[in-house]
Design an enzyme around this catalytic site. Structure first.
Site: not given
Ligand SMILES: Cc1cc2nc3c(=O)[nH]c(=O)nc-3n(C[C@H](O)[C@H](O)[C@H](O)COP(=O)(O)OP(=O)(O)OC[C@H]3O[C@@H](n4cnc5c(N)ncnc54)[C@H](O)[C@@H]3O)c2cc1C
Length: 1020
Positions: A769, A803
């Site tokens: 990720e 994020c």
């Protein structure tokens, strides 16, 4: 007191209630609107719309967006978009009108004008005017009918302290502006005189949340301080001009704080004797009775009365849906009769104590009002000792009958501009058309008065009877189709910090953890703790002198040891079976639940996470354990198709040793998620947490060790990424790397993992990720109140270090300036401070390196864009790694500021010519993680769903806070490799699929399908 009423009293009150109720109904009937009045037409249009739920929904949504539509073409376009799908339910004339009216045609323009006129007409029905002179005229009209008023200034959501200040100023101006005129009007004794010699004629109602943009139960002291400062100004103005101030009640989250501020300020010396004030109690709340008793005790102590307006409550749907979505207890009664019964019960309590709490009943329900009148008569109270209050534009016939009966009826008069007015209008339309509404029942559904006047307890009995009847056997009903998207997993509810006990628990946990700071944490490899010659401190970013703890720094040797321990433990761990492994995860979740405040407190200190963010992280960690436990059991069992003579088994095997490399920004959740996924699928794990969050990671290790996870199954290996991380990635026995972090590191890991060493025999699996450059697109018809707040929260929540954070706001040209101005003011109102302080909405960034990097981007922003805001942090820079929120406007699309991930509180605002360009800008980076759109155009929302290319797209809400199971999280392009965390196919990345086919035919004889034993591997 309420319980002082004997059964005989209650029976007498009941009889009078029915008598008064019948009287109102009989006399009300004489005042029907005639066909010549606009009201008659309005009612008919409304009842037509009410006949079809789909038309109603579209109509209210259209009314809501209308004030934002600048021209006729846009109005016509929206009409088409809203009503296209429900056109078969529209009357023929409307259908034909829509068909010929294209946005640019003459017919289209005529349609747009008619739509606006109709909506404005509806709004005028409930809103007394746009300005003070219109509202004064309306008030005068009411006075002529012997009806008093209270004024409510409609406002947009207060998103900044500047807006809160101007809202206060508007009230001050209102009072000072109208008081001389109103006070000079001739007296109307019926409404100007109460039990007290004289009642203020000027009367305003205000919502306290509008006096502070940061009004939040998590920080009662800070909120109270800011609100009280403004409320004092209002009360002083009111005293000076002889005006009455009523504090309205809003959603449940504001209730305790509102009551506390009201009580606190009225005990101050300056306001101790004030009697021209009131507050609202919402009887639909289960807490209402306790709150009312609290208010009564307080009023007795104060020895001066205040007014209490009893209402049922305006936010029933919201409270029900919101609490269910949060997994919190529903604070409102779920059956209408309960709210009605509570209203009557609390009416008795207030009337019986009217010398302390002066009764005001806010309702349009004839039964509820008649019960109040009956109570007053029973207690021998004169009509002037209480009030009956109703909303402007509603229940006009009842108002007139009650005024004619000699009661003081006060009209709640909202006034203001069209945009906030439409939101108010939609609330009233919803209320009037709700199936549980008294007004709908009595006017539209024409339920007879004797039913409408029934005692709520009788209603309950009737409903119970009809439910019993409904359960008797009858013809089979049509079974609704199963919803394929039905929720099967329930997220751990976040802590409600508006609850005092929860705030107390968090304060206690912070204190307890403070006592534990500074401890040392060794590595854990196999069964033993291991220390190394090098130790590293983890410091509190809010207060950089404070060492949260130290940890042993692992090197290459320890990496080899840990992989060896994990490899040795793996076969037995796999052999344990998926159910047993899932049980470990559930037990870990349970431990986290027990330690949730403590685990959150560690994050506050180690990572500078605010209370809510830290609590959310613990919840997510719990969710990962529970969700993957549930998923793994379904995944790992044998699957297959047998045919006679052939048995097919398809099942999954673990990959082997998994290396988990986790970031600091979700220090428990992401680490737990990747670890739990690997463990439950039968892999063993070496955890390499981030240097900045190794103490929180040690807590996770502690939890698994306390559960007696077999040695070697989970190893704790903090250290420097470039040393121990690299060694783990390169190790030939590492089969899988689960990584979350930056793009640069993720790509480097991917490249390294692809190189197969001579000693290795697997191609390593990488799940990574990585970053994002996420945008929120604001359309020209967006609800700007919501868009501003969502962008602020998404951009500056946890200092922009998620994020998923919003780092670009892309705004359509026609709303750009307004949006930017409100965004800047809203951001300016955020409080920067240590994460420990619940009032701080922006804390520090994680460390010095991050601070320097963010500051470099700020310097760049000054060159590439126009600095619209730089929040000064003053002396905080001495204490920790603080950087105030920054907003850059007019940022060019190709600039570094618009393209590179910053991971800090820096937001770029870009201008888009139209929606198409907006979409192109959203898509115009290397990343594809999250994005959001604020729009009320169904067509644009539909386009966004198809054309915006990101892993997680959010429409009309913020873009952070994805929930496990509900919003599986992860992106593509440079945002990630692999499938989504917390989603249905995440676990499949941690396993190897196998198929075994056996020919079971022996000399023409085959056992029945499925009769053979499952093989050992099918343990999962
Ligand atoms: C002058 C005035 C001021 C007001 N000020 C406020 C205020 O400050 N804050 C506020 O929140 N409200 C306030 N209200 C109340 C609110 O706006 C609604 O007008 C009121 O709740 C409608 O109740 P009713 O008695 O007129 O009608 P009814 O039709 O008898 O009651 C409708 C109400 O019952 C409740 N209800 C509906 N369905 C259910 C169910 N299934 N289970 C349980 N309860 C249910 C809801 O509260 C709903 O609004 C005010 C009302 C008036 C008249």
């Amino acid at each position: 007191m309420a319980h002082d009423f004997s059964d005989k009293d209650l029976a007498a009150i009941e009889a009078t209630t029915l008598e008064v109720g019948r009287y109102i109904f009989e006399h009300r009937a004489n005042i029907r609107p005639s066909v010549l009045e606009r009201r008659w037409w309005d009612d008919h249009i409304m009842s037509w719309a009410m006949q079809d739920e789909s038309v109603k929904v579209q109509m209210f949504r259209f009314v809501d967006v209308l004030p934002m539509l600048k021209d006729s073409a846009s109005v016509t376009r929206h009409l088409h978009e809203y009503f296209h799908d429900v056109r078969q339910h529209l009357p023929m004339a409307v259908r034909l009108g829509l068909a010929v009216a294209t946005p640019d045609s003459l017919a289209g323009r005529a349609l747009a004008i008619a739509a606006r006129r109709n909506a404005t007409g509806q709004a005028r029905r409930f809103i007394a005017g746009a300005n003070t002179s219109e509202v004064l005229a309306a008030a005068m009209r009411e006075r002529k009918l012997r009806r008093a008023f209270t004024l409510d200034l409609l406002g947009e959501a207060v998103t900044s302290q500047r807006e809160a200040e101007s809202y206060l100023q508007a009230y001050v101006n209102l009072i000072t502006g109208i008081a001389p005129t109103v006070n000079a009007w001739p007296e109307v004794p019926q409404i100007d005189r109460a039990e007290l010699p004289e009642l203020p004629r000027v009367n305003v109602s205000i919502k306290l949340s509008a006096l502070d943009s940061q009004f939040d139960g998590i920080d009662p002291q800070g909120s109270a301080q800011r609100v009280s400062a403004r409320l004092r100004t209002l009360l002083r103005t009111a005293q000076k001009h002889r005006a009455f101030v009523n504090v309205d009640m809003e959603s449940y989250a504001c209730k305790d704080l509102t009551l506390a501020i009201f009580k606190q300020i009225l005990l101050e010396e300056e306001f101790r004797d004030l009697v021209d004030v009131g507050i609202v109690i919402q009887c639909y709340l289960r807490d209402a009775e306790a709150d009312l008793h609290g208010l009564l005790d307080w009023a007795r102590q104060r020895r001066r009365p205040v007014w209490v307006r009893l209402v049922k409550g305006a936010y029933w749907d919201y409270e029900t849906v919101h609490s269910q979505a949060q997994g919190w207890p529903v604070p409102v009664f779920q059956e209408k009769w309960q709210s009605d019964a509570n209203f009557e019960k609390l009416s008795r309590l207030v009337f019986a104590n009217h010398e302390h709490l002066r009764p005001a009943l806010g309702s349009h329900n004839v039964r509820s009002l008649a019960h109040g009148v009956a109570l007053a008569r029973h207690l021998g109270l004169p009509p002037g000792s209480f009030e009956l209050q109703m909303l402007y534009g509603m229940g006009d016939q009842e108002k007139q009958v009650l005024a004619d009966m000699g009661h003081r009826v006060r009209i709640y008069m909202p006034f203001g501009e069209l945009i906030p007015g439409m939101a108010y209008l939609v609330r009233r339309l919803l209320e009037n058309t709700s199936n549980d509404s008294f007004l709908k029942a009595s006017f539209t559904d024409r339920i007879p008065p004797e039913v409408l006047l029934m005692n709520p307890h009788e209603v309950a009995a009737r409903e119970r009877d009809s439910r019993r009847l409904a359960t008797l056997p009858r013809a089979p009903a049509v079974v609704p189709a199963a919803n394929p998207f039905q929720q099967t997993f329930f997220n751990e509810p976040a802590t409600d910090f508006a609850v005092e006990a929860n705030r107390g628990a968090m304060h206690d946990a912070l204190a307890a953890v403070r006592d534990e700071l500074g401890r040392h944490y060794p590595l854990v490899i196999g069964p033993r703790e291991a220390d190394t010659s090098e130790r590293m401190p983890s410091v509190d970013p809010s207060q950089k002198q404070r060492v949260v703890g130290t940890f042993a720094v692992a090197g290459v040797e320890q990496a080899n040891d840990a992989v060896a321990a994990a490899k040795a433990a793996q076969p037995a761990w796999h052999a344990l079976g998926v159910e047993a492994r899932a049980e470990y995860l559930r037990a870990a979740a349970s431990q986290m639940r027990d330690r949730r405040f403590e685990l959150a407190a560690w994050q506050v200190y180690e990572c500078g996470k605010g209370w809510r963010e830290a609590d959310g992280d613990v919840c997510e960690a719990i969710d990962f354990c529970e969700y993957y436990a549930q998923q793994a059991v379904a995944l790992m069992g044998p699957h297959g198709v047998d045919v006679p003579g052939e048995e097919n088994r398809f099942y999954y095997l673990p990959r082997g040793v998994a290396v988990v490399i986790a970031p600091w920004n979700f220090p428990l959740a992401i680490l737990t998620g990747m670890t739990a996924a690997a463990l439950v699928t039968g892999n063993t794990v070496v955890m390499k947490p981030s240097e900045q969050s190794s103490i929180v990671a040690a807590k996770l290790m502690e939890i698994f060790r306390a559960l007696d996870v077999p040695p070697g199954v989970l190893n704790y290996l903090p250290g420097k990424g470039e040393v121990v991380g690299a060694a783990l990635v390169e190790h030939p026995d590492t089969a899988l790397i689960a990584f979350t972090g930056s793009r640069a590191v993720g790509l480097a890991i991917n490249a390294r993992a692809a190189e197969v060493s001579a000693a290795g025999d697997v191609v390593k699996r990488v799940i990574a990720e990585m970053g994002g450059k996420n945008a929120i697109l604001v359309d020209d018809d967006a609800d700007l109140d919501e868009a501003v707040l969502a962008v602020v929260r998404s951009a500056f929540g946890y200092q922009g270090q998620k994020c998923s954070a919003c780092s670009r706001a892309i705004v359509l040209d026609s709303v750009y300036d307004t949006f930017l101005e409100r965004l800047v003011e809203a951001t300016k109102s955020l409080q920067v401070g240590p994460a420990e302080d619940p009032g701080a909405s922006v804390g520090p960034v994680i460390d010095e390196e991050s601070l320097v990097r963010v500051q470099r981007y700020i310097d760049l922003g000054k060159r590439e864009g126009r600095m619209a805001l730089a929040v000064d942090i003053g002396e905080l820079s001495q204490k920790g790694y603080y950087v105030g929120p920054h907003i850059f406007a007019d940022v060019p699309r190709a600039s570094r500021l618009a393209q590179e991930e910053i991971f800090g509180p820096v937001l770029a605002v870009l201008r888009a010519r139209d929606f198409s360009e907006g979409i192109a800008l959203v898509n115009g980076t290397d990343y594809a993680l999250t994005a959001g759109v604020f729009s009320r155009s169904p067509a644009n929302l539909a386009r966004a769903k198809v054309e915006i290319m990101v892993g997680n797209l959010y429409l009309n809400r913020g873009i952070t806070g994805a929930l496990v199971g509900r919003q599986p999280f992860g992106g593509f392009k440079m945002s990630g490799i692999g499938s989504k965390a917390g989603g249905p196919d995440y676990l499949s990345q941690f396993v190897i699929p196998r198929t075994v086919t056996e020919n079971t035919m022996r000399r023409g004889f085959a056992p029945a399908a499925g009769e053979l034993d499952a093989t050992a591997d099918e343990r999962g």
